[in-house]
Scaffold this active site. Structure first.
Site, short mmCIF file in Angstrom:
data_model
loop_
_atom_site.label_atom_id
_atom_site.label_comp_id
_atom_site.label_asym_id
_atom_site.label_seq_id
_atom_site.Cartn_x
_atom_site.Cartn_y
_atom_site.Cartn_z
N LYS A 78 96.39 -18.10 68.79
CA LYS A 78 97.26 -19.03 67.85
C LYS A 78 98.20 -18.28 66.95
O LYS A 78 99.30 -18.87 66.65
CB LYS A 78 96.10 -19.75 66.82
CG LYS A 78 95.25 -20.44 67.69
CD LYS A 78 95.84 -22.08 68.18
CE LYS A 78 96.26 -23.06 67.41
NZ LYS A 78 96.72 -24.04 67.97
N THR B 246 96.04 -22.86 62.51
CA THR B 246 94.78 -22.91 61.98
C THR B 246 94.69 -21.62 60.86
O THR B 246 95.44 -20.62 61.10
CB THR B 246 93.74 -22.45 63.09
OG1 THR B 246 92.45 -22.09 62.57
CG2 THR B 246 94.19 -21.23 63.95
N ASP B 247 93.82 -21.85 60.07
CA ASP B 247 93.54 -20.90 58.97
C ASP B 247 93.22 -19.35 59.62
O ASP B 247 93.02 -18.25 58.79
CB ASP B 247 92.58 -21.07 57.81
CG ASP B 247 91.24 -21.53 58.44
OD1 ASP B 247 90.86 -21.62 59.56
OD2 ASP B 247 90.39 -21.70 57.47
N GLU B 248 92.50 -19.32 60.90
CA GLU B 248 91.93 -18.27 61.56
C GLU B 248 93.17 -17.16 61.85
O GLU B 248 92.79 -16.07 61.81
CB GLU B 248 91.21 -18.67 62.78
CG GLU B 248 90.01 -19.33 62.57
CD GLU B 248 89.05 -19.56 63.63
OE1 GLU B 248 89.22 -18.61 64.69
OE2 GLU B 248 88.05 -20.35 63.52
N TYR C 118 90.87 -16.01 70.45
CA TYR C 118 91.66 -17.46 70.17
C TYR C 118 92.63 -17.33 69.08
O TYR C 118 93.60 -17.69 69.07
CB TYR C 118 90.17 -18.37 69.47
CG TYR C 118 90.83 -19.79 68.81
CD1 TYR C 118 91.38 -20.47 69.42
CD2 TYR C 118 90.56 -19.82 67.39
CE1 TYR C 118 91.79 -21.73 68.75
CE2 TYR C 118 90.96 -20.80 66.41
CZ TYR C 118 91.79 -21.71 67.36
OH TYR C 118 92.17 -22.95 66.62
P1 NAD Z 1 89.99 -30.02 71.19
O1 NAD Z 1 89.57 -28.62 71.99
O2 NAD Z 1 89.24 -30.91 70.59
O3 NAD Z 1 91.03 -30.38 71.88
C1 NAD Z 1 92.08 -29.85 72.52
C2 NAD Z 1 92.77 -30.88 73.52
O4 NAD Z 1 93.84 -30.26 74.23
C3 NAD Z 1 91.86 -31.41 74.62
O5 NAD Z 1 92.20 -32.79 74.64
C4 NAD Z 1 92.34 -30.76 75.86
O6 NAD Z 1 91.99 -31.43 76.93
C5 NAD Z 1 93.95 -30.58 75.49
N1 NAD Z 1 94.27 -29.41 76.32
C6 NAD Z 1 93.90 -28.30 76.52
N2 NAD Z 1 94.71 -27.45 77.07
C7 NAD Z 1 95.77 -28.12 77.55
C8 NAD Z 1 96.81 -27.88 78.21
N3 NAD Z 1 97.20 -27.00 78.68
N4 NAD Z 1 97.85 -28.88 78.34
C9 NAD Z 1 97.59 -30.14 77.80
N5 NAD Z 1 96.35 -30.46 77.17
C10 NAD Z 1 95.39 -29.36 76.92
O7 NAD Z 1 90.72 -29.03 69.85
P2 NAD Z 1 90.68 -29.54 68.35
O8 NAD Z 1 89.78 -29.10 67.71
O9 NAD Z 1 91.28 -31.00 68.20
O10 NAD Z 1 92.29 -29.04 67.78
C11 NAD Z 1 93.42 -29.23 67.94
C12 NAD Z 1 94.44 -28.25 67.44
O11 NAD Z 1 94.20 -28.02 66.02
C13 NAD Z 1 94.21 -26.88 68.01
O12 NAD Z 1 95.57 -26.57 68.26
C14 NAD Z 1 93.71 -26.18 67.01
O13 NAD Z 1 93.95 -24.57 67.26
C15 NAD Z 1 94.07 -26.71 65.67
N6 NAD Z 1 93.14 -26.59 64.86
C16 NAD Z 1 91.66 -27.04 64.88
C17 NAD Z 1 90.85 -26.83 64.04
C18 NAD Z 1 89.48 -27.49 63.99
O14 NAD Z 1 88.67 -27.44 62.96
N7 NAD Z 1 88.99 -28.05 65.04
C19 NAD Z 1 91.34 -26.50 62.60
C20 NAD Z 1 92.70 -26.08 62.46
C21 NAD Z 1 93.38 -26.00 63.58
O1 DAU Z 2 88.91 -22.57 60.73
C1 DAU Z 2 89.66 -23.38 61.75
C2 DAU Z 2 89.07 -23.11 63.13
O2 DAU Z 2 87.65 -23.86 63.03
C3 DAU Z 2 89.76 -23.72 64.20
O3 DAU Z 2 90.97 -23.09 64.39
C4 DAU Z 2 89.02 -24.00 65.45
O4 DAU Z 2 89.61 -24.26 66.47
C5 DAU Z 2 87.60 -24.51 65.28
O5 DAU Z 2 86.76 -24.41 66.53
C6 DAU Z 2 86.83 -24.00 64.21
O6 DAU Z 2 86.50 -22.66 64.38
P1 DAU Z 2 85.13 -21.84 64.10
O7 DAU Z 2 84.45 -20.85 64.94
O8 DAU Z 2 84.77 -21.95 62.50
O9 DAU Z 2 84.16 -23.30 64.30
P2 DAU Z 2 82.64 -23.34 64.95
O10 DAU Z 2 82.26 -24.75 64.79
O11 DAU Z 2 82.60 -22.87 66.29
O12 DAU Z 2 81.64 -22.66 64.10
C7 DAU Z 2 81.72 -22.86 62.71
C8 DAU Z 2 80.67 -21.67 62.14
O13 DAU Z 2 79.38 -21.97 62.50
C9 DAU Z 2 81.08 -20.42 62.35
O14 DAU Z 2 80.78 -19.31 61.28
C10 DAU Z 2 80.14 -19.92 63.65
C11 DAU Z 2 78.69 -20.63 63.46
N1 DAU Z 2 78.10 -21.54 64.58
C12 DAU Z 2 78.92 -21.92 65.37
C13 DAU Z 2 78.23 -22.66 66.38
C14 DAU Z 2 78.81 -23.26 67.50
C15 DAU Z 2 76.72 -21.25 64.40
O15 DAU Z 2 75.97 -20.68 63.40
N2 DAU Z 2 76.04 -21.72 65.57
C16 DAU Z 2 76.56 -22.56 66.58
O16 DAU Z 2 75.96 -22.78 67.50
#
Ligand code: NAD
Ligand code: DAU
Length: 370
Positions: A169, A140-142, A165
């Site tokens: 990562k 992730t970019d985080e 988190y």
């Molecule tokens: P998500 O939370 O929707 O899905 C995570 C999945 O992993 C779920 O199906 C969960 O059941 C499974 N899981 C959790 N713990 C586990 C374990 N111990 N063993 C096996 N499975 C397990 O997450 P997402 O948003 O799809 O993110 C997927 C990946 O991409 C993550 O590694 C996250 O850090 C990364 N990522 C997410 C975003 C985003 O915007 N969502 C952006 C950049 C990177």
């Molecule tokens: O940048 C990549 C990341 O993006 C991934 O690595 C994470 O897994 C993914 O969850 C996401 O993280 P964020 O914290 O950026 O996503 P989230 O949707 O939780 O929040 C997006 C922005 O919105 C953040 O600045 C917090 C804000 N927010 C979020 C929620 C849930 C609100 O203002 N209100 C809310 O209720």
């Protein structure tokens, strides 16, 4: 034909990746390993599992015996590790689970892969590897921390995680990098910005806002709503990952981003406007409303207490993946957000299913305090 172990394939991005691979490539067979935590839903991929090209195994990436069994049974060539605890707010409440899954799970997958994939040693004592194997870490970019008003994250930006988190990562990335250096382990990493699209669990901003709009509930915006995220349509992320798995250079990190920075408040307003517009254009969508259409307005926005340690701005420079592999985001945000909202309007059964467990309790705990 290669066999992929896709971990976390019942979650948001993992399930989109499973669907993308199955519909776009004939040369892959998939084993999906997912613990089905609150964020994973088997129904999301149940139509994709056919026990020929796509198998499902419920289990934990930290379980060394199980992962070993999967390598033995299915002769895994490629691991794509999506499995993670992914929600920043939950990591603030319970950091330990994030460290266990995100760090130790990654290490466990690589250790098992190491045992199965090594072919010998070179003259300097480094392990040698079967040419067709690959481990890919979805990061992730985080990991880069938070930006001010200017600049972009590149692959050489120093790592500076600020939430439990992102620290977990980053630690996982460092373990992957350590295996690359120490064992010449055949791994690649992608670091992506915020994804949006179908099957996004409604704890994250966009699907949570859509869900609340439809029932006329307040839309919680953290702080002053000026935090910036760089949004990418999920299928574009899946394409980038697959390109890196197939063509990326071993040992390299590739940043993936949408060139689409938006303040949270803009996202919330656009979502309100788009829901309203779709409802007016296609009145049949109004059947999913649990409130009157006239209530869908900016009046629903509620500024709430800020997230602790809230990163101000993320913005990715994807120049490397563009110049080396030709990847570019394909879905303009204006198009992607309409597609996404339509998907939610047409899949309220999915939303009901994934929020039928502890979701209400989570929501109350998380938001009543704010
Ligand atoms: P998500 O939370 O929707 O899905 C995570 C999945 O992993 C779920 O199906 C969960 O059941 C499974 N899981 C959790 N713990 C586990 C374990 N111990 N063993 C096996 N499975 C397990 O997450 P997402 O948003 O799809 O993110 C997927 C990946 O991409 C993550 O590694 C996250 O850090 C990364 N990522 C997410 C975003 C985003 O915007 N969502 C952006 C950049 C990177
Ligand atoms: O940048 C990549 C990341 O993006 C991934 O690595 C994470 O897994 C993914 O969850 C996401 O993280 P964020 O914290 O950026 O996503 P989230 O949707 O939780 O929040 C997006 C922005 O919105 C953040 O600045 C917090 C804000 N927010 C979020 C929620 C849930 C609100 O203002 N209100 C809310 O209720």
């Amino acid at each position: 034909m290669k066999t992929y172990l896709v971990t976390g394939g019942a979650g948001f991005i993992g399930s989109n990746y499973v669907k993308y691979l199955l519909s776009s490539f004939d040369d892959v067979r998939l084993v999906v390993l997912d613990a089905l935590t609150y964020a994973g839903n088997l129904g999301t991929i149940s139509k994709d599992i056919d026990e020929k090209r796509c198998f499902f195994v419920k289990g934990d990436i930290c379980d060394a015996v199980l992962v070993d069994e999967l390598f033995k049974t299915y002769a895994i060539d490629v691991v794509v590790n999506f499995a993670a605890e992914s929600h920043v707010d939950r990591s603030i409440e319970n950091p330990r689970l994030f460290l266990e899954t995100n760090i130790m799970g990654t290490q466990n997958l690589m250790d098992v892969a190491r045992r199965y994939w090594v072919t010998g040693k070179d003259a300097n004592g480094y392990p040698t590897w079967s040419p067709q194997v690959r481990y890919h870490q979805v990061s992730t970019d985080e990991v880069y921390g938070s930006l001010g008003a200017e600049g972009f994250f590149t692959e050489t930006t120093p790592l500076d995680p600020r939430s439990p988190y992102s620290a977990s990562k980053t630690s996982a990335d460092l373990i992957v990098k350590a295996y690359i250096e120490t064992y010449h382990f055949p791994a690649t990493l992608t670091r992506c910005s915020n994804n949006y699209g179908p099957y996004h669990f409604p704890e994250k901003l966009i699907p949570l806002i859509i869900r609340n709009i439809l029932s006329g509930k307040p839309l919680p915006v953290y702080g002053d709503g000026t935090n910036v995220r760089d949004w990418l349509y999920v299928e574009d992320h899946c394409k980038a990952i697959e390109l890196v798995v197939r063509k990326g250079r071993v040992g390299e990190v590739y940043n993936v981003g949408g060139h689409n920075e938006k303040q949270n408040i803009e996202i919330v307003r656009m979502t309100i406007d788009t829901v309203r517009q779709l409802m007016e254009e296609q009145p049949e969508y109004q059947s999913v409303l649990k409130t009157d259409l006239s209530n869908i307005s900016y009046d629903l926005i509620q500024y709430v207490r800020d997230r602790l340690g809230h990163d101000q701005r993320y913005a990715i420079d994807p120049a490397k993946i563009n110049s080396e592999l030709g990847w570019l985001p394909e879905t303009p945000f204006a198009e992607g957000i309409v597609k996404t909202i339509r998907w939610y309007l047409e899949h309220q059964d999915w939303v009901e299913e994934v929020t039928s467990g502890d979701y209400q309790k989570y929501y109350e705990q998380m938001y009543s305090k704010r």
